[in-house]
Enzyme design. Sequence first.
Site, PDB file in Angstrom:
ATOM      1  N   SER A  14       0.855  -1.187   0.000  1.00 51.93           N
ATOM      2  CA  SER A  14       0.000   0.000   0.000  1.00 51.93           C
ATOM      3  C   SER A  14       0.889   1.234   0.000  1.00 51.93           C
ATOM      4  O   SER A  14       1.719   1.373  -0.903  1.00 51.93           O
ATOM      5  CB  SER A  14      -0.939  -0.060   1.200  1.00 51.93           C
ATOM      6  OG  SER A  14      -1.901   0.948   1.140  1.00 51.93           O
ATOM      7  N   HIS A  41      -2.922  -0.938  -3.285  1.00 49.31           N
ATOM      8  CA  HIS A  41      -4.094  -0.084  -3.056  1.00 49.31           C
ATOM      9  C   HIS A  41      -3.966   1.171  -3.898  1.00 49.31           C
ATOM     10  O   HIS A  41      -3.009   1.910  -3.750  1.00 49.31           O
ATOM     11  CB  HIS A  41      -4.189   0.317  -1.576  1.00 49.31           C
ATOM     12  CG  HIS A  41      -4.473  -0.848  -0.689  1.00 49.31           C
ATOM     13  ND1 HIS A  41      -4.116  -0.867   0.636  1.00 49.31           N
ATOM     14  CD2 HIS A  41      -5.077  -2.030  -0.930  1.00 49.31           C
ATOM     15  CE1 HIS A  41      -4.504  -2.025   1.175  1.00 49.31           C
ATOM     16  NE2 HIS A  41      -5.071  -2.745   0.240  1.00 49.31           N
ATOM     17  N   ASP A 134      -4.605  -4.357   5.857  1.00 47.63           N
ATOM     18  CA  ASP A 134      -4.972  -5.328   4.826  1.00 47.63           C
ATOM     19  C   ASP A 134      -3.807  -6.300   4.621  1.00 47.63           C
ATOM     20  O   ASP A 134      -2.648  -5.921   4.754  1.00 47.63           O
ATOM     21  CB  ASP A 134      -5.283  -4.583   3.522  1.00 47.63           C
ATOM     22  CG  ASP A 134      -5.945  -5.484   2.481  1.00 47.63           C
ATOM     23  OD1 ASP A 134      -6.490  -6.534   2.852  1.00 47.63           O
ATOM     24  OD2 ASP A 134      -5.925  -5.096   1.298  1.00 47.63           O
TER      25      ASP A 134
END
Lengths: 192, 276
Positions: A14, A41, A134
């Site tokens: 991310s 992401h 995540d």
Amino acid sequence: MIPGPIRAVVVGASAGAVEALLTILPQLPDGYPAPVLVVVHVPPDRDHALVALMDPRCRVRVKEAEDKELAEPGTVYFAPADYHLLVETEGTLALSSDELVNYSRPAIDVLFESAAHAFGPDLLAIVLTGANEDGAEGLLAVCQAGGTALVQDPASAMAATMPQAALRACPSAQIADMDGIVAALRAAGGAA
Amino acid sequence: MTISAPVEDIEIELLLEALNQRYHYDFRHYARASIRRRLTQARIQLGFASLSAMQEALLHDAALLPRLLNYLTVQVSEMFRDPGYFRALREQVVPHLKTYPSLKVWVAGCSNGEELYSLAILLREEGLYDRTLFYATDINPNALVAAETGIYSLDLIRRFTENHQKSGGRSSLSDYYRADHGRAVFDRTLRERVVFSDHSLVTDAVFSEMHLISCRNVLIYFDRDLQDRAVGLFRDSLVRHGFLGLGSKESLRFSAHSAAFTEFVRDEKIYLRQGA
Ligand SMILES: C[S@@+](CC[C@H](N)C(=O)[O-])C[C@H]1O[C@@H](n2cnc3c(N)ncnc32)[C@H](O)[C@@H]1O
């Protein structure tokens, strides 16, 4: 140590992803023996330029994942913006527009859980830098299925939250800095 | 003893079989990885220890069915989702639609109605609404009720409005709804010419001749065979030179029926039915 031949690599990243991937992916040798599936992401509206950025710098092929295509060795697949990326047991890729998971679509957990099921012990999963959690549950699924879990050393990550959460969920995961990750990838691919 | 498939794989097969035999909802050829996720989610949230336990309950208690359907079908949608698609319809498809004295438009997999209302507004802006009959179909009964009700949370409206503008909207979205207690209630005249109906692309047949079919983000949940079945249905439902619009990550490239269509707006996945 990394066990026998792997059938796939999954990577989640991310915040700080671009720099990390620019360090790692160009070091994969031409003809790397497994497909590499990547979730980064990215904001839903911005069709992300990751493929265009990475492809010319890599020896492996880099492309956006398409629904129902077979994941081929020697190829890096990025999840498209606003779709989850999953992998089926036959090794084909699947996209879905299911609800956000961990506030994101694509979500790392979704990819990792499907890959854990599809590839079991023949999977290498890597959690890189990121500012959310995540990937932690997905990495746990990988560990439980007997796959190899690798986490970027939080100290070397631009954002430590994601690798930290992954290590909490999956304490048996190996920890590595960038060089270690590259080495593990090459070793898993059968190269020194 | 040889152990073949993992227990959970067998449980999934059996549950889908039960669902089909008992209730005629056929998810057996849906993309399996996503079904697995959704069944796991359902099992946990509905409080079952295993998929087998959930299957047993399902077989004996029909009240569980609609709840399970809410997990098995994905109700993620937006008005004017992917504005470029609606812009392409407006700029490139509408001029052709204007040549017909009357029109039929089918929104297949309409979810809670977002895509239907988008098309209804678009065709009204383009002066075609009054000559159009819409069919909005789905397999999820809750979604069909929501579609027919046409009420959305006001929180969503900002996004819908942005999308509508980007799609080349000629009016203001606010012309079509009134705010009421945090909800946007869409104008009932938008659904005067709409038939809402339970229809499955897996098991049901052609029901009319269409000029435009919009089926977005539904085929992505099907395996290849099932996609072929659904696209065959679209082929047989479209008039010659009728239009088919798919979701942004769906295409006819690998379809058994690709020869029946040509790309009309390539990037927006809009196809033209070729003459038979
Ligand atoms: C992700 S939503 C797409 C909504 C809308 N078309 C869009 O693109 O925003 C998928 C919809 O397809 C419906 N669906 C799933 N299986 C179907 C089938 N066999 N026949 C018709 N609709 C189906 C689901 O109930 C759900 O409403």
